[in-house]
Design a protein around this motif. Structure first.
Motif, short mmCIF file in Angstrom:
data_model
loop_
_atom_site.label_atom_id
_atom_site.label_comp_id
_atom_site.label_asym_id
_atom_site.label_seq_id
_atom_site.Cartn_x
_atom_site.Cartn_y
_atom_site.Cartn_z
N ARG A 65 0.61 -1.14 0.01
CA ARG A 65 -0.07 -0.08 0.10
C ARG A 65 0.87 1.25 0.02
O ARG A 65 0.21 2.29 -0.30
N ALA A 66 2.20 1.06 0.49
CA ALA A 66 3.02 2.31 0.49
C ALA A 66 4.61 1.96 0.51
O ALA A 66 4.68 0.96 1.08
N SER B 197 8.67 3.90 1.09
CA SER B 197 9.14 5.14 1.30
C SER B 197 10.76 4.97 0.68
O SER B 197 11.39 4.12 0.57
N SER C 56 -1.01 4.83 9.72
CA SER C 56 -1.50 4.54 8.38
C SER C 56 -0.55 3.89 7.67
O SER C 56 0.84 3.47 7.94
N GLU D 11 0.86 4.82 5.10
CA GLU D 11 2.11 5.82 4.70
C GLU D 11 3.01 5.86 5.67
O GLU D 11 4.18 6.02 5.46
N VAL E 73 3.38 12.82 0.50
CA VAL E 73 3.05 11.54 -0.14
C VAL E 73 2.62 11.80 -1.60
O VAL E 73 2.15 12.63 -1.87
N ALA F 2 1.69 9.81 -5.45
CA ALA F 2 0.96 8.73 -6.13
C ALA F 2 2.07 7.71 -6.60
O ALA F 2 2.89 8.02 -7.09
N VAL G 239 7.03 9.77 0.95
CA VAL G 239 6.31 8.41 0.84
C VAL G 239 5.86 8.13 -0.62
O VAL G 239 5.29 9.22 -1.22
N GLN H 72 2.55 6.41 -2.37
CA GLN H 72 1.26 5.69 -2.03
C GLN H 72 0.85 4.82 -3.31
O GLN H 72 0.79 5.14 -4.46
N HIS H 73 0.62 3.32 -2.90
CA HIS H 73 0.37 2.42 -4.15
C HIS H 73 -1.19 2.16 -4.27
O HIS H 73 -1.91 2.42 -3.31
#
Length: 331
Positions: free
Chosen positions: A35-36, A38, A132, A134, A305, A307, A328, A330-331
Motif C-alpha cells: 500500500r505504500a 518510502s 496509516s 504511509e 506523499v 501517487a 512516501v 502511495q500504491h
C-alpha cells in the motif's frame, strides 16, 4: 500488477513500469498487497549506479514497504488475511548478533516499489496499530537505524542528534520516549522548530556555530552527552567526540556530510569514548521498536506523499535533499 524496475543507472528517469501476473504464495510465504513505500538515502546511490554491493539492472527498487496480507501459503501461522504489516530491512536477519553480511532488498531481492509482493512470512512484522500505511512504510530502515543507535540509552541520559534526516528525526522522538534529554544540531530556523516540536530540549545552528561541540559541553555543565547519533561522518566526528562525556558512546550511522575530513588517532584514544557502527537492525529490533512506538503514540514525520504513478517525481523531490521528513509513495 505493476512494478517499477531499474532499466539503467543515472536517476529516476531510468525507471520503467512492467506489468505481470499477481504471484501466488508458496509454503511459508504470503502475498502482500503493498500500500505504500518510502525513500531512504541508500536509494540515491542505487539509482546512480554507485551502490556497493552492485545492484543488477532490472531490480525493483526501495527497501521499505507497508501493506496488508492478501493470501497465505501453506504452513504460515504468523499472520492472517487482512493483517497490516511492514517488512524487515534485512530479509534474513531475525535477531541476535550480525556475524555475516545479510541479504539486502534491491541487491539480492527485488524491492517494494510494486503493487503486490510474495515474501517469506518470517520477514514481516505487524504494523503499529495507530499508523496509516504511509506512516508504516517509513519504519524499516531509518526508524530501526535510530532505534539501534539508541540501544542502551536510559532515562536521564543526554543524547545528541545531527540534522533533520530520517534517522535523526526518529532518533529525537525515540530518545524522548526513552526518557532522555535531547540536544540537536541543524542549519535553519524552520528545521530547529521541527526538532523542538518533536521534543529536543536545545538546538544548535551548526552553520553559525562550527565549534558546536563546545556549546554542547556548556549545555551539559561541562560533562558532555552519553550518546551521539553520528550521521555526518569524518567532518562532524571531531565535534561529536568533543561533545561526548567520558565513557559516552558514538553510534556511527552514516556519512551524509561526505568523506572529507579526518580524526587523529590519539584524539580518539584520549577521548575515552566508545564507537559503534550501526547496521540498521534485525526483525527483533523492528518488533521491539514498533511496540515502543505504539505505546508512546509516536508518528513518523512525513514530508510528502506521492501517487504510485508519480514515483519518479517523488524520487526527484527526495534527491533534491530539501525535504524534512520521509518522502512516501502511495500504491
Amino acid at each position: 500488477m505493476r512494478s517499477f524496475h531499474i532499466n539503467s543507472f543515472g536517476g529516476p528517469d531510468s525507471l520503467i513500469i512492467k506489468e505481470s501476473e499477481i504471484p501466488k504464495p508458496g509454503r511459508g510465504e504470503v502475498l502482500v498487497r503493498v500500500r505504500a513505500s518510502s525513500l531512504n538515502f541508500r536509494d540515491l546511490p542505487i539509482f546512480a549506479g554507485q551502490y556497493q554491493p552492485t545492484v543488477q539492472i532490472g531490480r525493483v527498487p526501495l527497501s521499505d514497504g507497508a501493506g496488508e496480507i492478501e493470501a497465505i501459503g501453506e504452513g504460515v501461522n504468523r499472520f492472517r488475511v487482512g493483517d497490516k504489516v511492514v517488512n524487515s530491512f534485512f530479509p534474513n536477519w531475525f535477531g541476535g548478533t550480525l556475524n555475516t553480511p545479510p541479504d539486502q532488498w534491491v541487491v539480492h531481492h527485488d524491492g517494494w516499489l510494486t503493487e503486490y509482493k510474495v515474501v517469506n512470512a518470517e520477514i514481516l512484522v505487524a504494523m503499529p496499530s495507530h499508523m496509516s500505511f504511509e506512516e508504516g512504510a517509513t519504519l524499516s530502515c531509518a526508524a530501526v537505524t535510530a532505534w539501534s543507535a539508541l540501544a542502551g540509552v536510559r532515562a536521564g541520559d543526554v543524547v545528541l542528534t545531527q540534522g533533520t534526516g530520517g534517522v535523526s528525526l526518529f532518533a529525537v522522538q525515540l530518545a524522548v520516549a526513552l526518557g532522555a534529554r535531547v540536544i540537536s544540531t541543524t542549519s535553519s530556523h524552520d528545521k530547529a522548530q521541527t526538532l523542538r516540536r518533536l521534543g529536543a530540549h536545545a538546538v544548535i545552528d551548526y552553520s553559525t556555530t562550527p565549534e558546536w561541540g563546545d556549546v554542547v559541553r556548556d549545555l551539559t555543565n561541562g560533562r558532555g552527552v552519553d550518546r551521539v547519533v553520528e550521521v555526518g561522518g569524518p567532518s562532524t566526528l571531531p565535534q561529536s567526540m568533543k561533545a561526548s562525556a567520558v565513557g559516552g558512546e558514538i553510534s556511527i550511522v552514516g556519512i551524509l556530510a561526505g568523506y572529507e575530513g579526518g580524526v587523529d588517532f590519539m584524539t580518539m584514544f584520549m577521548s575515552r569514548v566508545g564507537f559503534r557502527a550501526v547496521t540498521v537492525g534485525s526483525r527483533r529490533d523492528l518488533e521491539d521498536m514498533c511496540r515502543a512506538m505504539e505505546k508512546h503514540d509516536i508518528r513518523p514525520v512525513i514530508d510528502s506523499v506521492h501517487a504510485f504513478d508519480d514515483a519518479k517525481a517523488a524520487i526527484a523531490h527526495y534527491g533534491a535533499r530539501n525535504s524534512i521528513g520521509k518522502v512516501v509513495i502511495q500504491h
